[in-house]
Design an enzyme around this catalytic site. Structure first.
Site, PDB file in Angstrom:
ATOM      1  N   VAL A 187       0.825  -1.212   0.000  1.00  0.00           N
ATOM      2  CA  VAL A 187       0.000   0.000   0.000  1.00  0.00           C
ATOM      3  C   VAL A 187       0.861   1.264   0.000  1.00  0.00           C
ATOM      4  CG1 VAL A 187      -1.618   1.359   1.404  1.00  0.00           C
ATOM      5  CG2 VAL A 187      -2.015  -1.076   1.041  1.00  0.00           C
ATOM      6  N   LYS A 214      15.121  -2.894   2.659  1.00  0.00           N
ATOM      7  CA  LYS A 214      14.084  -2.547   1.685  1.00  0.00           C
ATOM      8  C   LYS A 214      14.350  -1.156   1.095  1.00  0.00           C
ATOM      9  CE  LYS A 214       9.504  -4.318   2.267  1.00  0.00           C
ATOM     10  NZ  LYS A 214       8.217  -4.271   2.942  1.00  0.00           N
ATOM     11  N   PHE A 268      -8.280   0.771  -0.996  1.00  0.00           N
ATOM     12  CA  PHE A 268      -9.029  -0.336  -1.619  1.00  0.00           C
ATOM     13  C   PHE A 268      -8.268  -1.015  -2.749  1.00  0.00           C
ATOM     14  CE2 PHE A 268     -12.021   2.757   0.117  1.00  0.00           C
ATOM     15  CZ  PHE A 268     -12.747   1.950   0.981  1.00  0.00           C
ATOM     16  N   GLU A 300      -3.741  -6.092  -4.756  1.00  0.00           N
ATOM     17  CA  GLU A 300      -2.400  -6.489  -5.183  1.00  0.00           C
ATOM     18  C   GLU A 300      -2.503  -7.114  -6.569  1.00  0.00           C
ATOM     19  OE1 GLU A 300      -0.470  -8.893  -2.185  1.00  0.00           O
ATOM     20  OE2 GLU A 300      -1.062  -7.461  -0.649  1.00  0.00           O
ATOM     21  N   LYS A 336     -14.058   0.386   5.286  1.00  0.00           N
ATOM     22  CA  LYS A 336     -13.026  -0.571   4.853  1.00  0.00           C
ATOM     23  C   LYS A 336     -13.361  -1.986   5.328  1.00  0.00           C
ATOM     24  CE  LYS A 336      -9.356  -2.344   3.272  1.00  0.00           C
ATOM     25  NZ  LYS A 336      -9.256  -2.612   1.847  1.00  0.00           N
ATOM     26  N   GLY A 370      -7.549 -15.753   0.620  1.00  0.00           N
ATOM     27  CA  GLY A 370      -6.335 -15.673   1.438  1.00  0.00           C
ATOM     28  C   GLY A 370      -5.818 -14.260   1.361  1.00  0.00           C
ATOM     29  N   CYS A 424      -5.272  -9.359   3.674  1.00  0.00           N
ATOM     30  CA  CYS A 424      -6.388  -8.512   4.119  1.00  0.00           C
ATOM     31  C   CYS A 424      -7.633  -9.280   4.569  1.00  0.00           C
ATOM     32  CB  CYS A 424      -6.763  -7.534   3.010  1.00  0.00           C
ATOM     33  SG  CYS A 424      -5.479  -6.308   2.716  1.00  0.00           S
TER      34      CYS A 424
HETATM   35  N1  LIG Z   1      -1.958  -5.296   0.757  1.00  0.00           N
HETATM   36  C1  LIG Z   1      -3.151  -4.901   0.361  1.00  0.00           C
HETATM   37  O1  LIG Z   1      -3.669  -5.332  -0.676  1.00  0.00           O
HETATM   38  C2  LIG Z   1      -3.921  -3.894   1.177  1.00  0.00           C
HETATM   39  C3  LIG Z   1      -5.061  -3.279   0.606  1.00  0.00           C
HETATM   40  C4  LIG Z   1      -5.754  -2.338   1.366  1.00  0.00           C
HETATM   41  C5  LIG Z   1      -5.349  -2.058   2.657  1.00  0.00           C
HETATM   42  N2  LIG Z   1      -4.257  -2.682   3.189  1.00  0.00           N
HETATM   43  C6  LIG Z   1      -3.841  -2.318   4.549  1.00  0.00           C
HETATM   44  O2  LIG Z   1      -2.736  -1.424   4.439  1.00  0.00           O
HETATM   45  C7  LIG Z   1      -1.798  -1.662   5.505  1.00  0.00           C
HETATM   46  C8  LIG Z   1      -0.439  -2.001   4.916  1.00  0.00           C
HETATM   47  O3  LIG Z   1      -0.553  -3.206   4.196  1.00  0.00           O
HETATM   48  P1  LIG Z   1       0.618  -3.753   3.260  1.00  0.00           P
HETATM   49  O4  LIG Z   1       0.125  -4.981   2.609  1.00  0.00           O
HETATM   50  O5  LIG Z   1       1.132  -2.627   2.448  1.00  0.00           O
HETATM   51  O6  LIG Z   1       1.703  -4.131   4.390  1.00  0.00           O
HETATM   52  P2  LIG Z   1       3.178  -4.665   4.176  1.00  0.00           P
HETATM   53  O7  LIG Z   1       3.401  -5.662   5.250  1.00  0.00           O
HETATM   54  O8  LIG Z   1       3.411  -5.047   2.760  1.00  0.00           O
HETATM   55  O9  LIG Z   1       4.083  -3.371   4.458  1.00  0.00           O
HETATM   56  C9  LIG Z   1       4.166  -2.727   5.685  1.00  0.00           C
HETATM   57  C10 LIG Z   1       5.484  -1.959   5.716  1.00  0.00           C
HETATM   58  O10 LIG Z   1       5.502  -1.127   6.882  1.00  0.00           O
HETATM   59  C11 LIG Z   1       6.845  -1.108   7.374  1.00  0.00           C
HETATM   60  N3  LIG Z   1       6.847  -0.622   8.764  1.00  0.00           N
HETATM   61  C12 LIG Z   1       6.528  -1.292   9.904  1.00  0.00           C
HETATM   62  N4  LIG Z   1       6.628  -0.457  10.960  1.00  0.00           N
HETATM   63  C13 LIG Z   1       7.019   0.748  10.501  1.00  0.00           C
HETATM   64  C14 LIG Z   1       7.256   1.995  11.094  1.00  0.00           C
HETATM   65  N5  LIG Z   1       7.130   2.176  12.411  1.00  0.00           N
HETATM   66  N6  LIG Z   1       7.608   3.037  10.307  1.00  0.00           N
HETATM   67  C15 LIG Z   1       7.734   2.868   8.969  1.00  0.00           C
HETATM   68  N7  LIG Z   1       7.510   1.703   8.343  1.00  0.00           N
HETATM   69  C16 LIG Z   1       7.157   0.658   9.090  1.00  0.00           C
HETATM   70  C17 LIG Z   1       7.321  -2.536   7.192  1.00  0.00           C
HETATM   71  O11 LIG Z   1       8.726  -2.630   7.242  1.00  0.00           O
HETATM   72  C18 LIG Z   1       6.725  -2.863   5.816  1.00  0.00           C
HETATM   73  O12 LIG Z   1       7.620  -2.528   4.777  1.00  0.00           O
HETATM   74  C19 LIG Z   1      -2.417  -2.761   6.352  1.00  0.00           C
HETATM   75  O13 LIG Z   1      -3.140  -2.174   7.390  1.00  0.00           O
HETATM   76  C20 LIG Z   1      -3.347  -3.477   5.385  1.00  0.00           C
HETATM   77  O14 LIG Z   1      -4.414  -4.099   6.042  1.00  0.00           O
HETATM   78  C21 LIG Z   1      -3.534  -3.588   2.467  1.00  0.00           C
END
Ligand SMILES: NC(=O)c1ccc[n+]([C@@H]2O[C@H](COP(=O)([O-])OP(=O)(O)OC[C@H]3O[C@@H](n4cnc5c(N)ncnc54)[C@H](O)[C@@H]3O)[C@@H](O)[C@H]2O)c1
Length: 440
Positions: free
Chosen positions: A11, A35, A153, A156, A205, A258, A261
């Site tokens: 995201v 990263k 929303f 991936e 959400k 799976g 989310c």
């Molecule tokens: N992946 C999806 O398709 C999707 C879609 C909508 C919403 N979301 C929501 O968005 C959020 C992020 O999801 P994601 O899939 O991108 O997560 P992710 O696990 O891919 O990435 C999270 C990132 O945050 C970093 N991080 C952790 N603590 C940190 C901090 N204190 N400061 C800075 N960076 C930090 C981690 O190192 C990691 O790179 C979640 O709440 C998820 O539910 C995800």
């Protein structure tokens, strides 16, 4: 606008890069130094179509930078977007510790007297108010914090496309100027805005994900019933989905949902309901149906090979939780592989993109392959767990040619029954009749 995005996952990275693309100056901050170093070199640490090209373009035009130093990332932005993970706690609720750490870093390093903090992470109802408190309790007294809930929303695999072509941008805020600021940020995307209060935005959400998960479990239950009464789920779901009140998306029967989310967000909503003495029976059933679905496929497969997989060579095609991503979090394939290992099968796996993540989970417990042909060679059963194009367009006669015993258990209904009937193989899928080869 100067924007800092906290978290460079699926995201945060897509958001940051897209905001740079529409003209903002963006710093993407992450605590994961490795990263960030990868990103600084113009490489994407995640697989997302079109992302790497856009990173390089915006780094070159100096609108996009990356940092692992909070004192730099948080010193001077107008807007901070929180996009860190909110994984599930053991009781199902959302773990807010990463979000809280961002809030604490903001109060420690911000050098301005006004900031708008935008939450994109999926967080339980009431969290945005807590974020404001977490920042304010440690910051200097004249800091003015506006907080906005702006749930994400994107999907991936099509994340860039979704950011530029989404259905709506939800802005939940308690003050008009913060909402207006966010409209200004996002206006170039030219998408409809929905303005709400903060709690409603947080709920939108969860409600959206819970509804989509419900559609999947619903069609899987219909599929399981189809098998028992001799109907064909493909025909059923096609005609049901043609009803515009229902729609055809998320009506494909299979191994269940799976990813990072749906599983955690459905669990979190059930937890959240419990905290206000509300039993969310419907969603509890959705989760139960989803948890059972891979085991129904395993049961079918055990029936085909004769009760146990012990010492049998078995292939799993597709590990990612869906096609076009390298994300394997909560993928149904992982359940299949774990059960196969438990049963002492010899497990061959194939995924066109996600192999590096699979290796982190299974190490040398499974055999990795570069092609479908290598993966299925001399096996006694093939599971299909992800509907990658490479798998859907695979020459199906090769199952018969290359396998020791041609038994295919298709958890994603990749092939037509008509085509499979022409081969002399055993083919089991979801919600459709099983084809049994002759001379079994
Ligand atoms: N992946 C999806 O398709 C999707 C879609 C909508 C919403 N979301 C929501 O968005 C959020 C992020 O999801 P994601 O899939 O991108 O997560 P992710 O696990 O891919 O990435 C999270 C990132 O945050 C970093 N991080 C952790 N603590 C940190 C901090 N204190 N400061 C800075 N960076 C930090 C981690 O190192 C990691 O790179 C979640 O709440 C998820 O539910 C995800």
């Amino acid at each position: 606008m100067n924007i800092t995005v906290a978290g460079t996952g699926y995201v945060g990275l897509v958001t940051g890069v897209s905001l740079a693309e529409i003209g903002h100056r963006v710093v993407c901050f992450d605590i994961d130094k490795e990263k960030v170093m990868t990103l600084m070199k113009g490489k994407s640490p995640i697989y997302e179509p079109g992302l790497e090209e856009m990173i390089i373009k915006n780094q070159t035009n100096e609108r996009l930078t990356f940092s692992f130093e909070p004192n730099i990332a948080y010193s001077n932005p107008d807007i901070i977007i929180i996009a860190v993970g909110t994984p599930g706690n053991s009781d199902g609720s959302a773990d807010l510790s990463y979000v809280k750490k961002v809030a604490k870093d903001i109060s420690k390093y911000l050098k301005k007297d006004k900031v708008t903090v935008v939450t994109k992470s999926t967080v339980s109802i009431g969290t945005n108010h807590k974020i404001k408190l977490w920042i304010e309790e440690d910051a200097n007294a004249d800091l003015k914090v506006d907080i906005v809930s702006n749930p994400e929303f994107l999907r991936e695999g099509t994340a860039i496309y979704d950011t530029f072509n989404g259905d709506r941008i939800v802005i939940g805020s308690e003050n008009e100027s913060a909402a207006k600021l966010l409209e200004d940020v996002y206006r170039p995307f030219n998408l409809p805005f929905v303005h709400t209060d903060i709690e409603s935005a947080e709920m939108i959400k969860y409600a959206s994900n819970a509804f989509l998960a419900t559609k999947i479990s619903f069609i899987n239950e219909i599929a399981n019933l189809c098998e028992k009464i001799g109907a064909n789920i493909e025909d059923v779901s096609k005609a049901v989905g043609m009803d515009r009140r229902i729609g055809s998306d998320f009506l494909q029967a299979g191994l269940g949902y799976g990813g990072s989310c749906f599983p955690k967000d459905t669990n979190a909503l059930v937890q959240l309901a419990g905290h206000v003495q509300h039993s969310f029976n419907l969603l509890e059933s959705v989760i139960e149906v989803n948890n059972k679905q891979p085991f129904l496929l395993l049961q079918k497969a055990r029936g085909i090979v004769g009760s146990s997989f012990k010492d049998k060579k078995v292939a799993v095609l597709g590990i990612a939780f869906k096609p076009n991503t390298d994300d394997i979090r909560e993928a149904a394939s992982l359940i299949l592989i774990k059960e196969l290992i438990k049963d002492k099968a010899i497990v061959n796996v194939f995924d066109p993109i996600a192999r590096h993540n699979v290796e982190k989970v299974f190490g040398d417990l499974v055999n990795y392959n570069e092609t479908i042909e290598e993966t299925i060679k001399d096996t006694e059963l093939v599971f299909i767990a992800t509907e990658w194009t490479q798998i859907k367009t695979f020459t199906i006669s090769k199952y018969k040619e290359l396998m020791k015993t041609p038994n295919v258990v298709d958890g994603r209904n990749c092939y037509s029954l008509q085509d499979m009937k022409k081969l002399d193989i055993t083919y089991a899928s979801v919600g459709r009749k099983t084809i049994i080869r002759e001379n079994v």
